[in-house]
Design an enzyme around this catalytic site. Structure first.
Site, PDB file in Angstrom:
ATOM      1  N   GLU A  29       0.839  -1.179   0.000  1.00 12.16           N
ATOM      2  CA  GLU A  29       0.000   0.000   0.000  1.00 12.16           C
ATOM      3  C   GLU A  29       0.883   1.242   0.000  1.00 12.16           C
ATOM      4  O   GLU A  29       1.861   1.298   0.725  1.00 12.16           O
ATOM      5  CB  GLU A  29      -0.843  -0.031   1.265  1.00 12.16           C
ATOM      6  CG  GLU A  29      -2.266   0.290   1.020  1.00 12.16           C
ATOM      7  CD  GLU A  29      -2.857   0.936   2.252  1.00 12.16           C
ATOM      8  OE1 GLU A  29      -3.837   1.631   2.081  1.00 12.16           O
ATOM      9  OE2 GLU A  29      -2.307   0.752   3.331  1.00 12.16           O
TER      10      GLU A  29
ATOM     11  N   GLU B  77      17.866  -3.184  -1.062  1.00 15.76           N
ATOM     12  CA  GLU B  77      18.625  -3.360  -2.310  1.00 15.76           C
ATOM     13  C   GLU B  77      17.683  -3.759  -3.451  1.00 15.76           C
ATOM     14  O   GLU B  77      17.786  -3.241  -4.556  1.00 15.76           O
ATOM     15  CB  GLU B  77      19.705  -4.437  -2.144  1.00 15.76           C
ATOM     16  CG  GLU B  77      20.893  -4.024  -1.287  1.00 15.76           C
ATOM     17  CD  GLU B  77      20.552  -4.008   0.199  1.00 15.76           C
ATOM     18  OE1 GLU B  77      19.606  -4.706   0.611  1.00 15.76           O
ATOM     19  OE2 GLU B  77      21.240  -3.286   0.956  1.00 15.76           O
TER      20      GLU B  77
HETATM   21  C1  LIG Z   1      12.050 -10.407  10.873  1.00 17.41           C
HETATM   22  C2  LIG Z   1      11.722 -11.078   9.592  1.00 17.41           C
HETATM   23  C3  LIG Z   1      10.475 -11.605   9.422  1.00 17.41           C
HETATM   24  C4  LIG Z   1      10.158 -12.270   8.253  1.00 17.41           C
HETATM   25  N1  LIG Z   1       8.918 -12.812   8.137  1.00 17.41           N
HETATM   26  C5  LIG Z   1       8.620 -13.567   7.058  1.00 17.41           C
HETATM   27  C6  LIG Z   1       7.383 -14.231   6.954  1.00 17.41           C
HETATM   28  O1  LIG Z   1       6.540 -14.144   7.847  1.00 17.41           O
HETATM   29  N2  LIG Z   1       7.154 -14.988   5.886  1.00 17.41           N
HETATM   30  C7  LIG Z   1       8.053 -15.096   4.880  1.00 17.41           C
HETATM   31  O2  LIG Z   1       7.767 -15.777   3.920  1.00 17.41           O
HETATM   32  N3  LIG Z   1       9.252 -14.468   4.920  1.00 17.41           N
HETATM   33  C8  LIG Z   1       9.563 -13.709   5.988  1.00 17.41           C
HETATM   34  N4  LIG Z   1      10.767 -13.062   6.056  1.00 17.41           N
HETATM   35  C9  LIG Z   1      11.759 -13.309   5.008  1.00 17.41           C
HETATM   36  C10 LIG Z   1      12.047 -12.111   4.154  1.00 17.41           C
HETATM   37  O3  LIG Z   1      11.041 -11.911   3.214  1.00 17.41           O
HETATM   38  C11 LIG Z   1      13.428 -12.367   3.500  1.00 17.41           C
HETATM   39  O4  LIG Z   1      14.361 -12.289   4.535  1.00 17.41           O
HETATM   40  C12 LIG Z   1      13.778 -11.399   2.427  1.00 17.41           C
HETATM   41  O5  LIG Z   1      12.984 -11.593   1.292  1.00 17.41           O
HETATM   42  C13 LIG Z   1      15.264 -11.487   2.036  1.00 17.41           C
HETATM   43  O6  LIG Z   1      15.644 -12.795   1.741  1.00 17.41           O
HETATM   44  P1  LIG Z   1      16.906 -13.471   2.423  1.00 17.41           P
HETATM   45  O7  LIG Z   1      16.794 -13.226   3.875  1.00 17.41           O
HETATM   46  O8  LIG Z   1      16.949 -14.874   1.959  1.00 17.41           O
HETATM   47  O9  LIG Z   1      18.153 -12.679   1.895  1.00 17.41           O
HETATM   48  P2  LIG Z   1      18.935 -12.920   0.514  1.00 17.41           P
HETATM   49  O10 LIG Z   1      17.959 -12.905  -0.604  1.00 17.41           O
HETATM   50  O11 LIG Z   1      19.822 -14.089   0.645  1.00 17.41           O
HETATM   51  O12 LIG Z   1      19.779 -11.604   0.461  1.00 17.41           O
HETATM   52  C14 LIG Z   1      20.970 -11.395   1.229  1.00 17.41           C
HETATM   53  C15 LIG Z   1      21.473 -10.002   0.954  1.00 17.41           C
HETATM   54  O13 LIG Z   1      21.761  -9.872  -0.431  1.00 17.41           O
HETATM   55  C16 LIG Z   1      21.022  -8.821  -0.989  1.00 17.41           C
HETATM   56  N5  LIG Z   1      20.585  -9.183  -2.335  1.00 17.41           N
HETATM   57  C17 LIG Z   1      19.934 -10.292  -2.746  1.00 17.41           C
HETATM   58  N6  LIG Z   1      19.680 -10.245  -4.055  1.00 17.41           N
HETATM   59  C18 LIG Z   1      20.193  -9.092  -4.496  1.00 17.41           C
HETATM   60  C19 LIG Z   1      20.241  -8.442  -5.754  1.00 17.41           C
HETATM   61  N7  LIG Z   1      19.683  -8.961  -6.847  1.00 17.41           N
HETATM   62  N8  LIG Z   1      20.844  -7.249  -5.824  1.00 17.41           N
HETATM   63  C20 LIG Z   1      21.395  -6.673  -4.722  1.00 17.41           C
HETATM   64  N9  LIG Z   1      21.374  -7.227  -3.521  1.00 17.41           N
HETATM   65  C21 LIG Z   1      20.768  -8.413  -3.406  1.00 17.41           C
HETATM   66  C22 LIG Z   1      19.829  -8.611  -0.085  1.00 17.41           C
HETATM   67  O14 LIG Z   1      19.318  -7.292  -0.172  1.00 17.41           O
HETATM   68  C23 LIG Z   1      20.432  -8.905   1.275  1.00 17.41           C
HETATM   69  O15 LIG Z   1      21.080  -7.766   1.719  1.00 17.41           O
HETATM   70  C24 LIG Z   1      11.098 -12.373   7.210  1.00 17.41           C
HETATM   71  C25 LIG Z   1      12.354 -11.807   7.378  1.00 17.41           C
HETATM   72  C26 LIG Z   1      12.676 -11.163   8.537  1.00 17.41           C
HETATM   73  C27 LIG Z   1      14.033 -10.559   8.693  1.00 17.41           C
END
Ligand SMILES: Cc1cc2nc3c(=O)[nH]c(=O)nc-3n(C[C@H](O)[C@H](O)[C@H](O)COP(=O)(O)OP(=O)(O)OC[C@H]3O[C@@H](n4cnc5c(N)ncnc54)[C@H](O)[C@@H]3O)c2cc1C
Lengths: 376, 394
Positions: free
Chosen positions: B244, B381
């Site tokens: 939103e 990012e």
């Molecule tokens: C407190 C918390 C609650 C959450 N709750 C839920 C939930 O209820 N349900 C759910 O499904 N998910 C949940 N998530 C997951 C959240 O959606 C993911 O953590 C998020 O999408 C990032 O994925 P990742 O942690 O695997 O990081 P990664 O994708 O592994 O990324 C690691 C780092 O690399 C960077 N990065 C990755 N790809 C790129 C790119 N193409 N270009 C530049 N930088 C990049 C990212 O920005 C990050 O800094 C939660 C996360 C947190 C922290």
């Protein structure tokens, strides 16, 4: 709450922006910079013809009664074009003093020429060796034989060398006074220089120079109140100018990222640069918001006006630095060259930060005022 | 251009303000001020109070319980909510699954879930992320294999917030491996009580437990719980993630924190905890974040205003997520700085009855937990990638 421009405002903005883009391309600017005065009389006359010089003045003075938003739109266009003509010096600064303090007779004598682009004015306030960006001055005005005698030295008088009339601030014994001074009168010496941003500045020395009683604007103690308002208006105008310069810089940079090839691809395909371009965009948008806030605050309650304007000036100081530095960096060596527009915008943005209080100055002011948000 | 609210908007604000003042239970307000963790019951209780007033799911379509508010009204509502120290209700129910069901749900699903979701009779969790699929969500692997009128689920979700409380999960599962990775993903609703589901807690750096791992071992889900078409779950998810516009920057929250910061600053200055030099430095830093907050607030208002005029300020809208989360993080950083050594021990250090004691003690956990806001919901990012692509054409 509404952030939309009226149809007239939109038209004003489009017309002025287009006019400046068409008549004041970068080569024209460079030509103007190389001239004797460092700016173009012809370009300035063009602004006069469009009625822009009279914009903030009341209709009975021969102006158009425009407000803060209209001024913002014009200054943004001027910023985009990096115009070095004396709009800010004459219309905003000196013009502001006339609007807020001058008598009807004084305005009648000056405003028509100003609006026509024939009468250049400059405000001489800053001095060396005194707290910067305050209203304090050492220049003195002594009442003598029905008039005043002025002594002192001013620095950084924007467009001072081209001025027909100077508005000089001086202590009168009854507070700060503002005086209309014929720039060619005896006892006035002016030494011109160019600012690093291309805009001419001057040092002005007044040695026992005398003016008549009719040279005083308002009464002898009115200077502080007048300048307080004028400087806030001028800061709002600078914020808008900075937005224009940043927007132009940003557009040029994004364009460059799309066209400059290295390693067989456009450099804009490198994420390290994409994110920095996005950061520039954010700074631009935050600054635009603050320029709007500044423009809308001018007519408002004084305490809130001061906070908003200081916040706007602090924001554009930071944003201008980021946008300018990043643009130069992402252009590589071409960004360093004197013939490229981006460097000039960077320099203007740097100068804007330095004028009327830089970021730190305004943050300190805000800290002293208890912050941006008035206590609830 | 005009910065003032209209008389109608001011009347609306007063109405909202009065409601929050009267309806928000004192113990909840206190918990919010002290940054205490809310129990499930707290959230449920509050959402039901809101729902009874018709204000729990205001941006849903009117026929499902929403309010046809103007963007300005929405902005006012959110700001007042934050300033009143009111919690926000369950985002999974209110902002995620609710709107998805309104849009993609079958009549049966709508009848079964919507009212219960609005009233928090059902507590939802979101099963999207997997160990190998975060930012690159479409590379998820947990499988749903059709078996008669059921899907059989095997695999693992991770980071599932509040799965330990959840009655139901909405999630993305792979029903087909053959095409592009965005294809073959299906959006399913599942009862967390179904045999074969194991929830394992993950402790986070703030010392809390909100996140979980969820394992699926031959979990049978009726086909009737499919949302949208099989294999088209990606479109449903995109709708859900398209956050939103108004409120995304959480300006109200940051403002509320700012006023707490200000009062704590005054107190620590008065009682001599801060030296004059510290005070000056702090005042300067506060001014610095306030300038940025003001700029962000105005940018948010520009977006609200543009929305009211049929859109336009797109560039500004995407800035809000990144800048807003940076702002929120900066606030918590300042709180921690201000708390100083007193913030080291999470147990009470202050005098009994000290009104600031609670949130000074919470300063550190709060700082640590707020590091999440720039990671979840599409990391900053990823946001920048999107802006660069869609707005700058890079
Ligand atoms: C407190 C918390 C609650 C959450 N709750 C839920 C939930 O209820 N349900 C759910 O499904 N998910 C949940 N998530 C997951 C959240 O959606 C993911 O953590 C998020 O999408 C990032 O994925 P990742 O942690 O695997 O990081 P990664 O994708 O592994 O990324 C690691 C780092 O690399 C960077 N990065 C990755 N790809 C790129 C790119 N193409 N270009 C530049 N930088 C990049 C990212 O920005 C990050 O800094 C939660 C996360 C947190 C922290």
């Amino acid at each position: 709450m509404d952030f939309e421009l009226t149809d007239e405002q939109k038209m004003l903005s489009e017309t002025v922006t287009r006019y400046i883009a068409e008549t004041y391309e970068f080569s024209k600017r460079e030509h103007a910079l190389r001239g004797d005065e460092g700016w173009s009389r012809e370009a300035y006359a063009g602004l006069a013809e469009m009625g822009l010089l009279g914009l903030p003045f009341a209709e009975e003075d021969g102006g158009f009664g425009g407000g803060g938003v209209e001024m913002m739109l014009i200054m943004e266009a001027i910023g985009r074009g990096l115009m070095v003509e004396p709009y800010f010096a004459t219309v905003v600064l000196a013009g502001g003093v006339l609007r807020h303090g001058a008598s009807a007779a004084q305005r009648a004598g000056i405003v028509p020429g100003l609006v026509a682009g024939e009468h250049i004015l400059a405000l001489a306030h800053d001095e060396a060796g005194i707290a910067r960006h305050t209203l304090a001055v050492r220049t003195t005005a002594r009442e003598t034989g029905g008039g005043w005698t002025l002594d002192g030295a001013k620095i950084a008088v924007i467009h001072g060398q081209s001025a027909d009339t100077l508005i000089v601030s001086a202590t009168t014994g009854q507070g700060l006074g503002l005086f209309l001074v014929d720039a060619r009168a005896e006892g006035v010496s002016i030494e011109g220089a160019r600012g690093y941003d291309g805009v001419p500045v001057a040092s002005v020395r007044l040695s026992g120079m005398t003016v008549g009683a009719d040279a005083l604007i308002g009464t002898a103690g009115d200077g502080e109140a007048i300048l307080d308002k004028v400087f806030d208006e001028a800061r709002a105008a600078l914020a808008a100018e900075a937005v224009g310069a940043m927007a132009e810089t940003f557009d040029i940079t994004v364009d460059y990222l799309k066209t400059r090839q290295q390693f067989g691809v456009a450099i804009g395909s490198f994420q390290a640069l994409q994110h920095r371009a996005v950061d520039m965009l954010m700074q631009l948008e935050l600054s635009r918001s603050m320029a709007v806030l500044a423009a809308l605050s001018l007519g408002g309650e004084v305490d809130q006006r001061r906070r908003n304007i200081a916040a706007a000036k602090a924001q554009i100081g930071k944003s201008g630095r980021i946008v300018g530095q990043e643009a130069v960096q992402m252009h590589g060596a071409i960004g360093i060259t004197a013939e490229y527009k981006v460097g000039h915008a960077f320099k203007r943005l740097t100068a804007i930060d330095a004028l009327l209080g830089d970021r730190d100055h305004h943050l300190a002011r805000l800290a002293a005022m208890g912050g941006v948000y008035a206590a609830a | 251009m005009n910065l003032d609210f209209t008389p109608e908007e001011i009347a609306f604000r007063d109405e909202v303000r009065a409601f929050f003042r009267e309806a928000l239970p004192d113990d909840l307000r206190r918990k919010m001020i002290d940054r205490e963790h809310l129990e499930k019951d707290d959230t449920v209780r509050w959402q039901r109070i809101l729902n009874a007033r018709g204000w729990a799911v205001t941006h849903w379509p009117v026929q499902y319980g929403g309010q046809a508010w103007t963007p300005a009204q929405r902005y006012i509502f959110q700001e007042e909510m934050a300033l009143a120290h009111a919690p926000e209700g369950s985002p999974f129910n209110v902002n995620m699954i609710g709107p998805v069901l309104c849009r993609f749900g079958t009549d049966e699903q709508k009848a079964r879930f919507l009212a219960a979701t609005a009233n928090l009779d059902i507590w939802w969790c979101q099963g999207f992320s997997e160990p190998g699929a975060g930012s690159d969500l479409a590379s998820l692997k947990t499988s749903a294999v059709r078996d008669g009128d059921h899907y059989v689920l095997n695999g693992q979700k991770i980071w599932t917030t509040q799965a330990q409380h959840a009655d139901w999960m909405f999630g993305l599962f792979r029903t087909d491996n053959s095409g592009r990775k965005q294809q073959g993903i299906s959006f399913l609703l599942l009862d967390m009580g179904t045999p074969g589901i194991t929830v394992r807690p993950i402790e986070t750096i703030d010392g809390g437990h909100d996140a979980n791992e969820v394992f699926f071992d031959d979990v049978r889900v009726p086909v009737a719980n499919l949302v949208g078409e099989e294999g088209k779950g990606w479109d449903v998810a995109k709708h859900l993630l398209g956050s939103e516009r108004s409120g995304i920057a959480r300006i109200g929250l940051s403002k509320e924190r700012l006023s707490q910061l200000r009062s704590l600053e005054r107190r620590l200055a008065d009682d001599g905890t801060l030296t004059t030099a510290e005070q000056q430095r702090l005042a300067f830093k506060l001014a610095e974040v306030e300038v940025e907050l003001r700029a962000l607030e105005l940018t948010q208002l520009r977006v609200v205003s543009a929305d009211a005029h049929g859109g336009g300020a797109n560039a500004a809208a995407s800035i809000l997520k990144v800048k807003g989360t940076e702002m929120q993080q900066r606030m918590t950083e300042l709180v921690l700085e201000l708390a100083g050594p007193a913030g080291l021990a999470t147990a009470a250090h202050g005098a009994p009855g000290d009104p600031d004691q609670g949130w000074i003690a919470a300063a550190a956990p709060f700082y640590f937990t707020m590091r999440k806001v720039s990671i979840f919901g599409g990391s900053n990012e990823i946001q920048k990638n999107i802006i660069a692509k869609t707005m700058l054409g890079l």
